[in-house]
Scaffold this motif. Structure first.
Motif, mmCIF file in Angstrom:
data_model
loop_
_atom_site.group_PDB
_atom_site.id
_atom_site.type_symbol
_atom_site.label_atom_id
_atom_site.label_comp_id
_atom_site.label_asym_id
_atom_site.label_seq_id
_atom_site.Cartn_x
_atom_site.Cartn_y
_atom_site.Cartn_z
ATOM 1 N N LYS A 47 0.828 -1.205 0.000
ATOM 2 C CA LYS A 47 0.000 0.000 0.000
ATOM 3 C C LYS A 47 0.867 1.261 0.000
ATOM 4 O O LYS A 47 2.003 1.257 0.466
ATOM 5 N N ARG A 48 0.285 2.355 -0.536
ATOM 6 C CA ARG A 48 1.027 3.596 -0.689
ATOM 7 C C ARG A 48 1.580 4.063 0.651
ATOM 8 O O ARG A 48 0.924 4.005 1.691
ATOM 9 N N GLY A 49 2.824 4.502 0.637
ATOM 10 C CA GLY A 49 3.473 5.007 1.830
ATOM 11 C C GLY A 49 3.864 3.944 2.844
ATOM 12 O O GLY A 49 4.355 4.267 3.925
ATOM 13 N N LYS A 50 3.670 2.669 2.509
ATOM 14 C CA LYS A 50 3.986 1.581 3.428
ATOM 15 C C LYS A 50 5.214 0.816 2.927
ATOM 16 O O LYS A 50 5.669 0.995 1.794
ATOM 17 N N ARG A 51 5.729 -0.068 3.787
ATOM 18 C CA ARG A 51 6.900 -0.868 3.419
ATOM 19 C C ARG A 51 6.747 -2.275 3.985
ATOM 20 O O ARG A 51 5.992 -2.511 4.922
ATOM 21 N N ARG A 72 -0.650 1.442 -9.036
ATOM 22 C CA ARG A 72 -2.021 1.210 -9.450
ATOM 23 C C ARG A 72 -2.626 2.438 -10.125
ATOM 24 O O ARG A 72 -3.360 2.330 -11.106
ATOM 25 N N SER A 73 -2.313 3.644 -9.623
ATOM 26 C CA SER A 73 -2.901 4.867 -10.191
ATOM 27 C C SER A 73 -2.203 5.307 -11.468
ATOM 28 O O SER A 73 -2.634 6.255 -12.107
ATOM 29 N N GLY A 74 -1.123 4.635 -11.822
ATOM 30 C CA GLY A 74 -0.365 5.047 -12.994
ATOM 31 C C GLY A 74 0.739 6.032 -12.688
ATOM 32 O O GLY A 74 1.423 6.511 -13.598
ATOM 33 N N SER A 75 0.937 6.361 -11.418
ATOM 34 C CA SER A 75 1.995 7.292 -11.024
ATOM 35 C C SER A 75 3.353 6.759 -11.460
ATOM 36 O O SER A 75 3.596 5.556 -11.493
ATOM 37 N N ALA A 137 -1.368 1.678 -4.665
ATOM 38 C CA ALA A 137 -0.468 0.631 -4.185
ATOM 39 C C ALA A 137 0.594 0.349 -5.229
ATOM 40 O O ALA A 137 0.408 0.582 -6.435
ATOM 41 N N LEU A 138 1.726 -0.147 -4.749
ATOM 42 C CA LEU A 138 2.793 -0.664 -5.606
ATOM 43 C C LEU A 138 2.518 -2.135 -5.875
ATOM 44 O O LEU A 138 2.176 -2.891 -4.956
#
Length: 591
Positions: A47-51, A72-75, A137-138
């Motif tokens: 998840k975003r900002g997590k590790r 997931r967002s295409g970033s 998310a990555l």
């Protein structure tokens, strides 16, 4: 771009990081997990900002491999991936852009070299960028640790010789297990002890294989022997507490071998391995002593009488369990005079040792002297048992049974002499209680060997079935030691457990490392990590200094105890008055 290894260089997968991630989910209760392992689609989702921190053993050379990555967002924000080997510095890995066409030479995979310095335990940290978008998310597709095809396997490494027994014998071998209760390996000549307490075993070992790294499944008799005879660890067979009895659902070695045509017999001197606790399953003869305490010479008399009075049809499975080395320490002559002639026999009584434990010592008996005296009495008991083990082996030779027999000499557990502030056994998972002797003579073996592979009591079960060429359809938890070469480490380590009298702890041993995790406060308030090679006595806790190793070992424990599909509920039995008297005499029940 990902590193181009060239079309002629191939790699193979060593570690599936999606699988590994399942054993490293350290999310606190009530918190939302930081990642998800999507096993069906072989994706790791952070998840975003997590590790997530992943711990594994890497080959040399090694690469981080994945098919592709994306947000997931295409970033276009790149993930943060950091590699650190145990004892090394953190290394930030450069992540190529998501361009699969640039990786055509590697079949669409990214291959990022890892700075390993040998096959060793390491940590890989994968951090997802904070894109500021909810639900982002990555995603990594098929993330793995890879190495060269010819690299040493993470499992099949450091092979050590075992008996060369590939040639089939003309008939199935006899299978014989001789167990000495409460026997420390470091009090035997074959393991380097200087006092001459075990000449018969030492001579037997000259034509057998000595295993230098053998461990008990538990540190008191009933769960340990249950593991030997069922091939199941204590958390599976369930025989852990004082009232527990072996469940009918646990198929014993005797039951399987009997169905394969073996004649089966057991000779018991410890009430913990009693028919009242259902240990007679599968034995044609189960000979249990009804004396307060029987010794090895009395056990031999029962064994020899059995052969004289009973028609013997080979193959034979025989289990012999002696209790000479168990407290109270009251050795026979001439061994008392030889090894403990100066010692007052009161030192070896349960009453004295209990008072010593409770009071931390007794007036006029400084701890060091009491420990030395108790060990001298213990050594004399070992020497008496050793003499009669020699008579047992001579009897097999005289009856023509020795050559075509697979013979195991072992113990159920060791014994503590105040190394960690206590006496006896069933108190901890430290080495003095957990490490056991294991000496095995294969059929027709005459050459002595040594092996440093990690072994555990459930391996005895697996090896016996291998030699018996059993048709039993059973899922083996241990591994057969019959192969000419064995990997040093079992697939996921060696596991032990203690759960009795309000104490509970778990242990995993892998390579040179040992992790003990207390589950009750009387077993400790923090985990313990020991290096067995440099600290065989378990005296220096390296848990804080070697956290990468510690977390790797935690992952092995979590994985091992997560499979609950085989768990069996133990039976609870009421003990007869005779059995209660026997267990009181051995110190298992207080007066």
């Amino acid at each position: 771009m990902a590193p181009d290894l060239g079309p002629t260089v191939a790699t193979r997968s060593f570690v599936d990081l999606v699988e590994v991630s399942k054993w490293h989910n350290l999310t606190a209760e009530g918190e939302e997990p930081a990642f998800r392992a999507d096993k069906p689609n072989e994706r790791l989702i952070v998840k975003r900002g997590k590790r997530i921190d992943l711990f594994f053993r890497a080959p040399e050379p090694a690469w981080l491999s994945f098919d592709r990555w994306g947000i997931r967002s295409g970033s276009k924000l790149a993930p943060t991936i950091v590699f650190q080997r145990d004892g090394g510095d953190e290394v930030l890995l450069r992540i190529p852009p998501d361009d699969r066409k640039a990786n055509g030479a590697n079949q669409g995979r990214y291959l990022i070299p890892l700075p390993v310095g040998g096959s060793e335990i390491a940590r890989l940290t994968i951090g997802a960028p904070d894109t500021g978008k909810d639900g982002d998310a990555l995603i990594l597709w098929r993330p793995r640790i890879e190495g060269l095809p010819e690299a040493k396997s993470l499992i099949a490494e450091n092979v050590s010789p075992a008996p060369d027994t590939d040639s089939e014998t003309a008939k199935p071998p006899n299978l014989i297990i001789y167990l000495v209760d409460t026997l420390r390996k470091d009090h035997l000549g074959v393991y380097g002890y200087q006092r001459p307490v075990s000449p018969e075993l030492d001579g037997f070992a000259e034509g057998a294989t000595v295993y230098d790294n053998a461990f008990a499944q538990s540190t008191w008799t009933r769960p340990a022997v249950a593991s030997i005879l069922t091939g199941l660890e204590p958390h599976i067979h369930g025989v852990n507490e004082r009232p527990d009895s072996l469940p009918d659902e646990a198929r014993t070695l005797a039951e399987i071998l009997k169905s394969d045509g073996y004649q089966t017999a057991a000779f018991i001197t410890n009430g913990n391995v009693s028919d009242e606790f259902n240990f007679a399953q599968g034995f044609d003869l189960f000979s249990r002593s009804f004396n307060l305490r029987d010794f090895s010479h009395q056990l031999n008399e029962r064994v020899f009488r059995y052969f004289e009075e009973t028609p013997i049809s080979e193959p034979l499975f025989l289990y012999a369990h002696t209790v000479d080395a168990h407290g109270p320490y009251a050795p026979f002559e001439p061994y008392r005079s030889r090894f403990a002639g100066h010692v007052d026999l009161s030192v070896g009584t349960h009453e004295f040792l209990r008072q010593f434990r409770w009071r931390g010592g007794i007036d006029g008996n400084p701890p060091g002297q009491v420990v030395r005296d108790a060990k001298d009495l213990y050594d004399a008991e070992i020497a008496h048992n050793d003499e009669h083990f020699g008579h047992f082996i001579d009897f097999l030779v005289d009856r023509g049974l020795y050559d075509n027999s697979w013979i195991v000499f072992t113990a159920d557990h060791g014994e503590e002499f105040w190394e960690h502030g206590d006496w006896s056994h069933g108190q901890s998972l430290y080495s003095e209680q957990l490490d056991i002797p294991l000496v095995i003579k294969a059929p027709h073996q005459t050459e002595g060997r040594r092996s440093d592979v990690l072994t555990q009591q459930i391996d005895i079960f697996a090896t016996a079935l291998d030699y018996a060429v059993s048709d039993a359809q059973i899922k083996l938890r241990g591994r057969s030691l019959r192969r000419s070469y064995l990997p040093k480490n079992p697939d996921l380590g060696v596991f032990s457990m203690l759960q009795v009298d309000g104490r509970k702890a778990m242990c995993v041993i892998y390579d040179d490392w040992k992790l003990i995790v207390p589950k009750t406060g009387n077993m400790g308030t923090r985990p313990y990590l020991f290096n067995r090679r440099t600290d065989p006595g378990d005296t220096e806790n390296l848990y804080e200094q070697r956290r990468i190793v510690a977390e790797f070992m935690h992952g092995l424990l979590r994985r091992h105890y997560s499979d609950r599909s085989l768990l069996i509920a133990p039976k609870q039995e009421n003990m007869s008055d005779e059995l209660i008297r026997q267990l009181k005499a051995l110190g298992y029940i207080d007066e």
